[in-house]
Design an enzyme around this catalytic site. Structure first.
Site, mmCIF file in Angstrom:
data_model
loop_
_atom_site.group_PDB
_atom_site.id
_atom_site.type_symbol
_atom_site.label_atom_id
_atom_site.label_comp_id
_atom_site.label_asym_id
_atom_site.label_seq_id
_atom_site.Cartn_x
_atom_site.Cartn_y
_atom_site.Cartn_z
ATOM 1 N N GLU A 2 0.838 -1.207 0.000
ATOM 2 C CA GLU A 2 0.000 0.000 0.000
ATOM 3 C C GLU A 2 0.868 1.251 0.000
ATOM 4 O OE1 GLU A 2 -2.724 0.019 3.291
ATOM 5 O OE2 GLU A 2 -3.675 -1.841 2.658
ATOM 6 N N LYS A 20 2.298 4.681 1.142
ATOM 7 C CA LYS A 20 2.402 5.261 2.479
ATOM 8 C C LYS A 20 2.104 6.756 2.380
ATOM 9 C CE LYS A 20 5.300 5.162 6.607
ATOM 10 N NZ LYS A 20 5.099 6.528 7.063
ATOM 11 N N ARG A 66 -2.633 10.166 11.105
ATOM 12 C CA ARG A 66 -3.318 8.892 11.334
ATOM 13 C C ARG A 66 -4.627 9.170 12.068
ATOM 14 N NH1 ARG A 66 -1.096 3.612 12.326
ATOM 15 N NH2 ARG A 66 -2.839 2.163 12.113
ATOM 16 N N ARG A 103 -3.782 9.667 16.765
ATOM 17 C CA ARG A 103 -2.923 8.590 17.246
ATOM 18 C C ARG A 103 -2.698 8.671 18.755
ATOM 19 N NH1 ARG A 103 2.600 6.939 14.258
ATOM 20 N NH2 ARG A 103 3.580 5.937 16.030
ATOM 21 N N GLU A 108 -5.574 7.420 7.110
ATOM 22 C CA GLU A 108 -4.701 8.591 7.198
ATOM 23 C C GLU A 108 -5.430 9.794 6.582
ATOM 24 O OE1 GLU A 108 -1.497 7.975 8.458
ATOM 25 O OE2 GLU A 108 -0.291 9.658 7.752
ATOM 26 N N PHE A 158 -7.560 2.461 5.286
ATOM 27 C CA PHE A 158 -6.861 1.210 4.988
ATOM 28 C C PHE A 158 -7.278 0.044 5.878
ATOM 29 C CE2 PHE A 158 -3.601 4.086 6.916
ATOM 30 C CZ PHE A 158 -3.505 3.505 8.161
ATOM 31 N N ARG A 212 3.500 -2.980 17.320
ATOM 32 C CA ARG A 212 4.347 -2.789 16.147
ATOM 33 C C ARG A 212 4.803 -4.175 15.718
ATOM 34 N NH1 ARG A 212 6.693 1.805 14.334
ATOM 35 N NH2 ARG A 212 6.401 3.009 16.219
ATOM 36 N N LYS A 268 7.113 -1.225 6.870
ATOM 37 C CA LYS A 268 7.179 -0.034 6.026
ATOM 38 C C LYS A 268 8.516 0.071 5.303
ATOM 39 C CE LYS A 268 8.352 2.881 9.936
ATOM 40 N NZ LYS A 268 8.045 3.995 10.781
HETATM 41 P P1 ATP Z 1 6.476 7.265 10.193
HETATM 42 O O1 ATP Z 1 7.207 8.408 10.804
HETATM 43 O O2 ATP Z 1 7.253 6.495 9.187
HETATM 44 O O3 ATP Z 1 5.098 7.629 9.722
HETATM 45 P P2 ATP Z 1 5.453 6.189 12.589
HETATM 46 O O4 ATP Z 1 6.283 5.782 13.755
HETATM 47 O O5 ATP Z 1 4.669 7.438 12.692
HETATM 48 O O6 ATP Z 1 6.330 6.191 11.297
HETATM 49 P P3 ATP Z 1 4.672 3.573 11.851
HETATM 50 O O7 ATP Z 1 3.623 2.697 12.401
HETATM 51 O O8 ATP Z 1 6.059 3.173 12.086
HETATM 52 O O9 ATP Z 1 4.376 5.035 12.328
HETATM 53 O O10 ATP Z 1 4.470 3.693 10.276
HETATM 54 C C1 ATP Z 1 3.211 3.583 9.755
HETATM 55 C C2 ATP Z 1 2.566 4.935 9.693
HETATM 56 O O11 ATP Z 1 2.407 5.295 8.336
HETATM 57 C C3 ATP Z 1 1.160 4.862 10.250
HETATM 58 O O12 ATP Z 1 1.124 5.228 11.603
HETATM 59 C C4 ATP Z 1 0.371 5.814 9.386
HETATM 60 O O13 ATP Z 1 0.298 7.082 10.015
HETATM 61 C C5 ATP Z 1 1.177 5.951 8.122
HETATM 62 N N1 ATP Z 1 0.549 5.351 6.926
HETATM 63 C C6 ATP Z 1 0.434 5.948 5.727
HETATM 64 N N2 ATP Z 1 -0.124 5.149 4.820
HETATM 65 C C7 ATP Z 1 -0.377 3.978 5.447
HETATM 66 C C8 ATP Z 1 -0.952 2.763 5.021
HETATM 67 N N3 ATP Z 1 -1.355 2.568 3.772
HETATM 68 N N4 ATP Z 1 -1.071 1.784 5.940
HETATM 69 C C9 ATP Z 1 -0.646 1.951 7.217
HETATM 70 N N5 ATP Z 1 -0.093 3.079 7.668
HETATM 71 C C10 ATP Z 1 0.044 4.100 6.796
#
Ligand code: ATP
Length: 551
Positions: free
Chosen positions: A245, A247, A252, A267, A295, A334, A408, A414
């Site tokens: 998917e 990103k 969030r 979040r 998101e 998503f 996690r 990712k």
């Molecule tokens: P990052 O700074 O990379 O966003 P993070 O620590 O905020 O990382 P992670 O869970 O590590 O969060 O990375 C996934 C994040 O990416 C999710 O919290 C969400 O906000 C975002 N995101 C964007 N597109 C998607 C998707 N298709 N599916 C899941 N998460 C997504």
């Protein structure tokens, strides 16, 4: 009915021991004696929260309101109080000291019950709008006048949400488990699902932890992704067909609907519904109750807009509709956790996605762009497609995976672009705060612009304590001018800094700023002549698909 004074004494005991086990034991012994309602309040208060996570009405009382209330009770000048504050760096400890010195101790009158404190916090959270700060101040004053100095310490600590007695959420969770002899893992699981520690404690008391369920209009914790650095690693790890998917770079959000009501949670499990009226409208077109994860992305004409526009929308306290028309957003969904009374989150993602597509059909909500692929070549290609459409990369998901609130896990992995770095030179520095007080740990740095230098950012993370010591010594030696809190230094120390993106900004004289800068290495091998130039900054900036402006 239990008194707040007794609770404050328990927290004093927790504070006085440095042993984590002992902290847990003291709190557990206390919790065991409470009924359901007091358990809920005690657990919530012990983690420094006056109200339920995700509630529409959060008890927001600013530092200055509390400061003024204490000033009015004690008659102390702000300067005198400022002195005491500096001694502790904690408003609760200040309250305890200065209220204790107050001569008219008879002021602290009747016994305050836990429930009365809960009600007082509720009253505070319902006080909003014009003139509310003076009403809040009076509420705080009467609350502080009813409690002893030690009670005041904890009333203030809860209101400021800074408990600072070494009692992190995990330890309160442990104490809840111990109090009722429940397996800690089961308590943790339920906590992740329920989101709020008060609700958790009440269930533990009632013996219904095992029956904890997702609740409509109450936020649950978000599932998170693991990180891997290459497409190859990801393809090998899964070794089967996966969903790749896009990103999205936004905020969030979890959207809930129950009956006619729609609420959006961030979040941090805060209610952000007001900020996004258009998402509430589109979501209410779905004729079912649901919990959908996704998101919120600033989005116009099929393209993402700068992320910062979204932050501005979140900071607003009024004019939400106007902001919505100026900065349009789309909710990219998503996942779906619940549909009507069907809990879907334990089912495989492949099934959840079908429920999701069907649910959002005919609304303005969109599903994330996704491809079903297997090889690392396919992953790389999808990754490039995501980047060139202006997105951050990919979140690769296992079609068989459940939704695991707050975890996690490796069901989601990712893949982001390798970070850019710049070589810069330190031109100024400041002493740090907290643990870093006494050492120079905040560095202002610049890139080359012809014969001169232009500031592009500040960073304080990424260096070890040993490196900070070394930098402190070198900065002291090379200080050109000492302004007390800030030193100008000779441009000799070169750093390699990593960052997420470059944005245009008035903050520095280069006209640019780095987003999330962190120090990668001290480049002992490089001299200031060899650092990056403003031209390279402009190049990186214009190669970014989404250009950010911070003006
Ligand atoms: P990052 O700074 O990379 O966003 P993070 O620590 O905020 O990382 P992670 O869970 O590590 O969060 O990375 C996934 C994040 O990416 C999710 O919290 C969400 O906000 C975002 N995101 C964007 N597109 C998607 C998707 N298709 N599916 C899941 N998460 C997504």
């Amino acid at each position: 009915m239990r008194s707040f004074g007794e609770f404050a004494t328990v927290l004093e005991n927790v504070k006085s021991t440095s042993s984590k086990n002992e902290k847990v034991r003291i709190l557990a012994d206390y919790l065991r004696e409470l009924d359901e309602d007091d358990s809920l309040l005690a657990a919530r208060f012990a983690t420094g929260r006056p109200s339920e996570k995700g509630s529409v009405d959060e008890t927001q009382v600013g530092y200055s309101t509390i400061f003024d209330a204490i000033g009015e009770i004690t008659g102390l000048t702000p300067k005198a109080m400022g002195k005491v504050y500096l001694k502790y760096g904690d408003l609760g400890d200040l309250a305890c000291e200065v209220l204790g010195e107050k001569k008219e101790t008879a002021l602290f009158s009747s016994q305050l019950a836990m429930r009365e404190v809960g009600e007082a916090f509720e009253k505070l959270s319902k006080t909003k709008g014009k003139g509310s700060s003076s009403i809040k101040k009076n509420h705080v004053k009467s609350l502080l006048l009813r409690g002893s100095p030690v009670e005041a310490r904890y009333l203030v600590k809860i209101l400021t949400r800074e408990m600072r007695i070494g009692l992190v959420d995990g330890l309160v969770e442990e104490a809840i488990a111990k109090a009722h002899s429940i397996d800690h893992a089961a308590v943790r699981e339920a906590h992740l699902l329920l989101g709020d520690i008060g609700l958790l404690a009440r269930r533990a008391r009632a013996g219904t932890i095992g029956e904890a369920r997702l609740q409509k209009l109450r936020p649950t914790n978000f599932m998170l992704a693991e990180s891997m650095s290459t497409a190859k690693e990801i393809a090998e790890y899964f070794g089967k067909e996966v969903y790749a998917e896009y990103k999205y770079d936004g905020v969030r959000a979890q959207v809930h609907r129950a009956g006619g009501e729609v609420r959006i949670f961030s979040r941090r499990l805060e209610d952000i519904s007001k900020s996004f009226p258009e998402i509430c409208r589109e979501s209410s077109k779905i004729n079912h109750d649901f919990i959908i994860d996704g998101e919120i992305v600033p989005f116009k004409d099929g393209k993402p807009l700068p992320f910062q526009l979204l932050q501005r929308r979140l900071r607003r306290i009024e004019g939400f509709e106007e902001a919505a028309s100026r900065t349009p957003v789309t909710f990219f969904c998503f996942d779906i956790l619940l549909l009507d009374d069907d809990e879907l989150y334990r089912r495989p993602l492949s099934e959840r996605r079908q429920f999701l597509s069907r649910s959002i059909r005919g609304t303005g909500l969109l599903q994330t762009e996704s491809r079903t692929i297997r090889t690392s070549e396919d992953l790389e290609e999808t990754f490039s497609a995501s980047r060139s459409s202006g997105y951050e990369g990919l979140v690769v998901k296992d079609p068989d995976g459940p939704y695991t609130p707050g975890r996690r896990g490796k069901w989601w992995v990712k893949l982001k672009e390798e970070l850019d770095t710049l070589d810069v030179v330190i031109v100024g520095a400041e002493y740090g705060h907290g643990k870093r007080a006494g050492v120079i740990s905040d560095y202002t740095f610049a890139v080359r612009d012809g014969a001169g230098l232009k500031v592009i950012g500040k960073a304080y993370s990424g260096v070890t304590d040993k490196e900070i010591k070394e930098l402190t010594a070198r900065i002291k030696e090379t200080t050109v001018k000492d302004h007390g809190y800030f030193r100008e230094v000779e441009p000799t120390i070169v750093l390699e800094v990593a960052f997420d993106s470059i944005q245009q900004s008035d903050r520095h004289d280069s006209g640019f700023a780095l987003r999330f800068p962190r120090i990668k290495t001290i480049r002992h091998d490089k001299s200031a002549e060899e650092i990056d130039t403003i031209e390279r900054v402009k190049e990186v900036f214009s190669s970014q698909r989404v250009k950010l402006e911070d003006r």
